[in-house]
Design an enzyme around this catalytic site. Structure first.
Site: not given
Ligand code: G3I
Ligand code: 9MR
Ligand code: ZN
Length: 540
Positions: A465, A509, A518
């Site tokens: 992310h 993932d 993230e």
């Protein structure tokens, strides 16, 4: 086929302890295994006899040891019925590339300047977030450009910034040789700066200095009012707002600036003076500040909060760090008063005690010997608990099954740093080995068989992310994923994971899973510090 043999995909230094984990799904008995060269030639035979019941992974594990393999080369592990592991290297320089990538991330996170194509490649962008920010609750504007984007978002927050700066400076202090190998993606920096490593941290510090208001207090953060979509940073054009000042930001800044002042003194004494002055002003301003319950987002602002109800540990760190840098009695008294109540621990953005402990026990000024003794034994007590967890886990992580929370990989890395602290205090290799096991966990010896650092190892995270990565459809290299978070705190995690997913497997993932996948500047800094320290300890 699912992997059933797990190692550090980035490899091992020759002198490291080398452990391999087998996920036992059929016959519950010790595993005979071989280590082969990548060309298939035989190198070593062993038996994995240590059996571990692993509640975090929902598995039975067997652990083998192939530390005897010390010859540089490329290898894999194989066992009947288990298949083959990923390949990995043994060698003295195998982590240099990992370090380079993990550190180059900071350059690519730079805000407020052009990232030219020759340095940034597909992540190049124009100067972003340069317009003066509105001071929340007023009509005033303040120029606060610069610094690093915090994470997968483009906010800039002081507490995590102070943490990242501190950890990177500790990495530098412990392992200056490694830091000197670093080359910035920008060749101009390499050509003109005495230390590209320190120059990168200065980029963040320069911004932090701007976040200090005239009265010495620090604004908590500068962000737009809400998170933008998956666009490049120079495409985010919403108004920037400076959220109100906070005690944690002010104290953390004082501490980080005092630490930096010490370390920049040698290469730039004028800059060291600027940092020293800012640190003292922040400290004095912090003194009279009270913020019940800690910082809370104003109603119009929904970006990262980094709230923290307890600011005693930030004051504790600041007092110790300013004492170490300036030697002034008043800082010593403040620290000793706080430490009399409690010895704090933590290398986080929220719990900062360990930074304070580090500074006080190495102050180089008069200290209370009894207190130093208490701090050291408290540090060892913590390390012994982490060591026990590490030895009890099938993959050698120090995390227990309840500790797979948002950013769990940070806690794994920081636990490794706590273990390294104990190694420094005692010289006992068991702590160094356990610290290294946290590194191996992050780089592939884990129950999902993923290297949590993008672009490294043989099978790494591919869809973090991270807005520039998502926008370009390709993960920037060298970023540490937050890692398993069992509470399913985003929509994607709720869709993919079930309530029965074992905690250590609660990683998704996929770009949308911000609570498990993230990246942040302060997770990478923990990784960089751990890597620098483990390398230093192993090569000593
Ligand atoms: O401390 C408690 C612990 O006692 C408890 O057992 C555990 C159970 O879930 O929770 C722990 O608190 C967690 C806390 O992180 C620990 O630091 C919270 O659940 C968890 O929600 C919280 O997550 C933070 C997250 O923001 C949400 O606030 C992360 O630490 C923090 O790294 C993350 O930061 C975000 C920024 O807001 C925005 N930028 C990206 C960045 C990374 O995702
Ligand atoms: O991208 C944001 C990430 O940096 C934060 O950690 C996360 C939690 O605060 O929020 C992400 O932004 C999401 C927002 O909260 C909800 N809408 C979707 C956003 C992600 O695209
Ligand atoms: Zn920016």
């Amino acid at each position: 086929m699912y992997k059933r043999i797990f190692i550090n995909q980035c490899g091992y230094l020759p002198d490291m302890e080398k452990l391999v984990t087998f996920n036992c799904v059929c016959e519950d008995k010790p595993v005979s295994f071989n280590v082969l060269k990548s060309d298939g030639s035989f190198v070593y035979a062993g038996t994995a006899a240590k059996r571990v019941d692993n509640p975090s992974a929902g598995e039975i594990n067997y652990i083998g040891d192939f530390s005897e393999v010390t010859e540089p080369g490329r290898y894999y592990v194989t066992a009947d019925g288990y298949g083959e592991s990923d390949t990995f290297a043994v060698g003295a320089d195998i982590y240099n590339g990992v370090f380079q990538k993990a550190y180059a991330f900071y350059y690519l996170q730079r805000c407020g300047c052009d990232i030219p194509k020759r340095a940034g490649g597909i992540y190049a962008h124009g100067a972003c977030h340069t317009s003066p920010a509105l001071v929340y609750g007023s009509n005033r504007r303040k120029e606060v450009s610069g610094g690093w984007h915090d994470a997968g978002d483009y906010g800039r927050y002081i507490a995590p910034a102070a943490m990242a700066v501190a950890q990177l400076l500790y990495a530098y202090e412990e392992n200056p040789g490694l830091a000197s190998l670093y080359l910035s993606p920008d060749s101009e920096i390499n050509a003109t700066k005495p230390s590209p490593f320190l120059d990168e941290i200065k980029y963040e510090l320069d911004w932090m200095l701007k976040m200090q208001d005239d009265d010495g207090k620090l604004f908590h953060k500068v962000t737009c009012r809400s998170f933008c979509g998956f666009i490049m940073p120079d495409m985010e054009k919403d108004e920037l707002v400076l959220s109100p000042v906070s005690v944690t930001a002010t104290a953390d800044f004082a501490a980080a600036a005092a630490l930096a002042s010490r370390l920049y003194r040698e290469i730039d004494s004028e800059y060291a003076d600027t940092l020293a002055d800012a640190a003292k002003r922040a400290y004095d301003a912090m003194y009279g500040m009270v913020l019940e319950g800690g910082f809370k987002n104003p109603p119009e602002i929904s970006t990262g909060e980094y709230g923290d109800a307890c600011d005693a540990d930030e004051r504790y760190w600041a007092a110790a760090e300013l004492y170490k840098t300036f030697g002034d009695e008043k800082y010593r008294k403040d620290f000793e008063r706080l430490a009399a109540e409690r010895i704090y621990h933590g290398y986080g953005w929220e719990d900062m005690g360990s930074y304070g402990n580090r500074a006080y026990i190495t102050a180089g000024h008069p200290v209370d010997a009894e207190l130093v003794g208490r701090i050291k034994s408290s540090m060892l007590e913590l390390a012994d608990k982490l060591l026990a967890n590490t030895l009890a886990d099938g993959y050698g992580t120090s995390l227990t099954s309840k500790e797979y929370i948002w950013g769990s990989n940070l806690y794994a890395a920081n636990n490794g740093i706590h273990l390294y602290d104990a190694y420094k205090l005692t010289g006992d290799a068991k702590y160094l080995n356990a610290a290294a096991q946290q590194l191996h966990y992050l780089l592939g010896r884990n129950c999902v068989g993923l290297c949590y650092l993008t672009g490294c190892g043989t099978d790494a995270i591919k869809h973090p992310h991270h807005r520039p990565s998502g926008f370009n459809g390709r993960a920037m290299e060298g970023m540490l994923s937050g890692g398993p978070c069992s509470a399913r705190l985003d929509e994607v995690a709720r869709q993919v994971l079930t309530e029965n997913t074992p905690p250590a497997k609660a990683i998704v993932d996929m770009t949308g899973s911000y609570s498990t996948n993230e990246v942040t500047v302060y997770w990478n800094s923990a990784f960089v510090q751990l890597l620098a320290e483990v390398m230093c300890g192993t090569n000593a």
